[in-house]
Design an enzyme around this catalytic site. Structure first.
Site, mmCIF file in Angstrom:
data_model
loop_
_atom_site.group_PDB
_atom_site.id
_atom_site.type_symbol
_atom_site.label_atom_id
_atom_site.label_comp_id
_atom_site.label_asym_id
_atom_site.label_seq_id
_atom_site.Cartn_x
_atom_site.Cartn_y
_atom_site.Cartn_z
ATOM 1 N N SER A 3 0.870 -1.180 0.000
ATOM 2 C CA SER A 3 0.000 0.000 0.000
ATOM 3 C C SER A 3 0.904 1.226 0.000
ATOM 4 O O SER A 3 2.079 1.135 0.374
ATOM 5 C CB SER A 3 -0.855 0.001 1.270
ATOM 6 O OG SER A 3 -1.526 1.239 1.430
ATOM 7 N N TYR B 262 -2.425 -1.344 10.381
ATOM 8 C CA TYR B 262 -2.332 -1.492 8.918
ATOM 9 C C TYR B 262 -0.996 -0.938 8.397
ATOM 10 O O TYR B 262 -0.300 -1.598 7.618
ATOM 11 C CB TYR B 262 -3.510 -0.741 8.291
ATOM 12 C CG TYR B 262 -3.669 -0.907 6.798
ATOM 13 C CD1 TYR B 262 -4.381 -1.970 6.267
ATOM 14 C CD2 TYR B 262 -3.131 0.018 5.903
ATOM 15 C CE1 TYR B 262 -4.559 -2.113 4.895
ATOM 16 C CE2 TYR B 262 -3.295 -0.112 4.540
ATOM 17 C CZ TYR B 262 -4.018 -1.183 4.036
ATOM 18 O OH TYR B 262 -4.180 -1.313 2.678
HETATM 19 P P1 NAD Z 1 -11.359 -6.056 -0.643
HETATM 20 O O1 NAD Z 1 -12.017 -5.963 0.681
HETATM 21 O O2 NAD Z 1 -12.142 -5.716 -1.867
HETATM 22 O O3 NAD Z 1 -10.724 -7.493 -0.851
HETATM 23 C C1 NAD Z 1 -10.031 -8.148 0.180
HETATM 24 C C2 NAD Z 1 -9.894 -9.598 -0.181
HETATM 25 O O4 NAD Z 1 -9.230 -10.272 0.891
HETATM 26 C C3 NAD Z 1 -11.259 -10.297 -0.354
HETATM 27 O O5 NAD Z 1 -11.153 -11.240 -1.398
HETATM 28 C C4 NAD Z 1 -11.453 -10.990 0.989
HETATM 29 O O6 NAD Z 1 -12.309 -12.124 0.928
HETATM 30 C C5 NAD Z 1 -10.014 -11.389 1.265
HETATM 31 N N1 NAD Z 1 -9.782 -11.725 2.661
HETATM 32 C C6 NAD Z 1 -10.033 -10.999 3.770
HETATM 33 N N2 NAD Z 1 -9.693 -11.697 4.859
HETATM 34 C C7 NAD Z 1 -9.212 -12.888 4.430
HETATM 35 C C8 NAD Z 1 -8.704 -14.027 5.066
HETATM 36 N N3 NAD Z 1 -8.618 -14.113 6.410
HETATM 37 N N4 NAD Z 1 -8.312 -15.073 4.306
HETATM 38 C C9 NAD Z 1 -8.404 -15.033 2.958
HETATM 39 N N5 NAD Z 1 -8.876 -13.965 2.289
HETATM 40 C C10 NAD Z 1 -9.275 -12.908 3.027
HETATM 41 O O7 NAD Z 1 -10.075 -5.123 -0.519
HETATM 42 P P2 NAD Z 1 -9.051 -4.537 -1.595
HETATM 43 O O8 NAD Z 1 -9.136 -3.066 -1.513
HETATM 44 O O9 NAD Z 1 -9.186 -5.193 -2.917
HETATM 45 O O10 NAD Z 1 -7.681 -4.945 -0.905
HETATM 46 C C11 NAD Z 1 -6.790 -5.898 -1.422
HETATM 47 C C12 NAD Z 1 -5.397 -5.572 -0.919
HETATM 48 O O11 NAD Z 1 -5.011 -4.293 -1.419
HETATM 49 C C13 NAD Z 1 -5.294 -5.508 0.605
HETATM 50 O O12 NAD Z 1 -4.090 -6.090 1.033
HETATM 51 C C14 NAD Z 1 -5.279 -4.011 0.859
HETATM 52 O O13 NAD Z 1 -4.616 -3.694 2.053
HETATM 53 C C15 NAD Z 1 -4.531 -3.516 -0.357
HETATM 54 N N6 NAD Z 1 -4.743 -2.114 -0.650
HETATM 55 C C16 NAD Z 1 -5.975 -1.624 -0.920
HETATM 56 C C17 NAD Z 1 -6.131 -0.264 -1.189
HETATM 57 C C18 NAD Z 1 -7.461 0.336 -1.494
HETATM 58 O O14 NAD Z 1 -7.547 1.581 -1.550
HETATM 59 N N7 NAD Z 1 -8.508 -0.415 -1.738
HETATM 60 C C19 NAD Z 1 -5.010 0.583 -1.193
HETATM 61 C C20 NAD Z 1 -3.780 0.051 -0.910
HETATM 62 C C21 NAD Z 1 -3.635 -1.301 -0.652
#
Ligand code: NAD
Length: 260
Positions: free
Chosen positions: A142, A155
Site C-alpha cells: 500500500s 495497517y
Molecule cells: P477487498 O475488501 O475488496 O478485498 C479483500 C480480499 O481479501 C477479499 O477477497 C477478501 O475475501 C479477502 N480476505 C479478507 N480476509 C481474508 C482471510 N482471512 N483469508 C483469505 N482472504 C481474506 O479489498 P481490496 O481493496 O481489494 O484490498 C486488497 C489488498 O489491497 C489488501 O491487502 C489491501 O490492504 C490492499 N490495498 C488496498 C487499497 C485500497 O484503496 N482499496 C489501497 C492500498 C492497498
C-alpha cells in the site's frame, strides 16, 4: 511471450485481488483464487475468468490468518496444477481507530492477514521456485507501506513489514530467477475502502463526504481513485521477462500521493 505459469492470488474474490487474478489469467497463467464471500458469486467469477481467458482457474477458501489453512492452499494448488510459480499476497483487511481505542483482536487479525500470511505463503513456496530457477513474489502492500496516516497503526505497521519482506526475498531470490516486488496502491474504491469511510468519519468527527474529499482523495494529487485493473496490469507485467531485473522495489500506483 510469457510462458504459462501457476499463480496463487490471495484475497481474489473481491477488489484488487479479483482484478489481479483476471490479469494473470489474461496473460496466460493458471490461477488459484482465494478469499471469502458468497460461494455462488465466487464460482460465477471463477467460471467467468476461466471461460473468458481460456486458462484454468481454481478456488480455495483458505483463511489466510490460519497457518494450517495456508499450507492446505499450497497443497491444493500443487495437487491441481503441479507447482506454484507466482505468489500474489493480496488478502487484507483494515480497521481505522485511534491507537488508544484500537481493538486488540483487530490488531491481531490485521497482523495475521496483512503481514504474517505473506511470510507463511512465501515460506511454503519459495523453495520450489528456487529449485526450478524461476519465481515471482508480488506483495500488494500500500502507499501505507511507504508513508503513514493517523488511526491506521496496525495497517501501516503491517504494510511497512511487507515491504521489508519484499526486499529480503528479492535478495534471497536474486540468483535463482526469482523477483520479489511490492505494489503500493493509493486509494482504490473497493469494499475495503468503502467500509472505512464511515469509520474514518467517526474517528475524525466529520461527514462521509468530507472523508472522501478531504481525507482519501486529498492525499492523492490526481483526485481520482486508482482502478483495480491498473494494479492487475502491473502484476501481470512483473511476471514478464521484461520485468526480470525489477526486484526489491515498492512500486507506488498512487496518483502521486507519495510524491508529496
Ligand atoms: P477487498 O475488501 O475488496 O478485498 C479483500 C480480499 O481479501 C477479499 O477477497 C477478501 O475475501 C479477502 N480476505 C479478507 N480476509 C481474508 C482471510 N482471512 N483469508 C483469505 N482472504 C481474506 O479489498 P481490496 O481493496 O481489494 O484490498 C486488497 C489488498 O489491497 C489488501 O491487502 C489491501 O490492504 C490492499 N490495498 C488496498 C487499497 C485500497 O484503496 N482499496 C489501497 C492500498 C492497498
Amino acid at each position: 511471450m510469457t510462458p504459462p505459469r501457476i499463480a496463487i492470488v490471495t484475497g481474489s474474490t473481491s477488489g484488487i485481488g479479483l482484478a489481479v487474478a483476471r490479469s494473470l489469467a489474461e496473460a496466460g497463467h493458471a490461477v488459484m483464487m482465494n478469499g471469502f464471500g458468497d460461494p455462488a458469486q465466487i464460482e460465477a467469477d471463477r467460471a467467468r475468468i476461466e471461460t473468458e481467458t481460456g486458462m484454468p482457474v481454481a478456488f480455495h477458501g483458505a483463511d489466510m490468518s490460519d497457518q494450517a489453512q495456508i499450507a492446505a492452499l499450497v497443497t491444493a494448488t500443487e495437487a491441481r496444477f503441479g507447482q506454484v510459480d507466482i505468489v500474489v499476497n493480496n488478502a487484507g483487511i483494515q480497521t481505522v481507530a485511534p491507537i488508544e481505542d484500537f481493538p486488540v483482536d483487530r490488531y491481531d487479525l490485521i497482523m495475521a492477514i496483512n503481514m504474517s500470511a505473506a511470510w507463511h505463503l512465501c515460506r511454503a513456496t519459495f523453495g520450489g521456485m528456487k529449485s526450478r530457477g524461476w519465481g515471482r513474489v508480488i506483495n500488494v502492500a500500500s502507499a501505507h507501506g511507504l508513508v503513514a496516516s493517523p488511526y491506521k497503526s496496525a495497517y501501516v505497521m503491517a504494510k511497512h513489514a511487507v515491504v521489508g519482506l519484499t526486499k529480503t526475498l528479492a535478495l534471497e531470490g536474486a540468483e535463482h530467477g526469482i523477483t520479489a516486488n511490492a505494489i503500493c496502491p493509493g486509494y482504490v474504491l473497493t469494499p475495503l475502502v468503502q467500509k472505512q469511510i464511515p469509520e474514518t468519519a467517526k474517528a475524525r468527527g466529520i461527514s462521509e463526504e468530507q472523508v472522501v474529499r478531504d481525507v482519501l482523495l486529498a492525499a492523492q494529487p490526481t483526485k481520482t481513485f486508482v482502478q483495480p485493473e491498473q494494479i492487475g496490469a502491473l502484476a501481470a507485467f512483473l511476471c514478464t521477462p521484461a520485468a526480470a531485473q525489477i526486484t526489491g522495489t515498492a512500486l507506488p500506483v498512487d496518483g502521486g500521493w507519495t510524491a508529496h
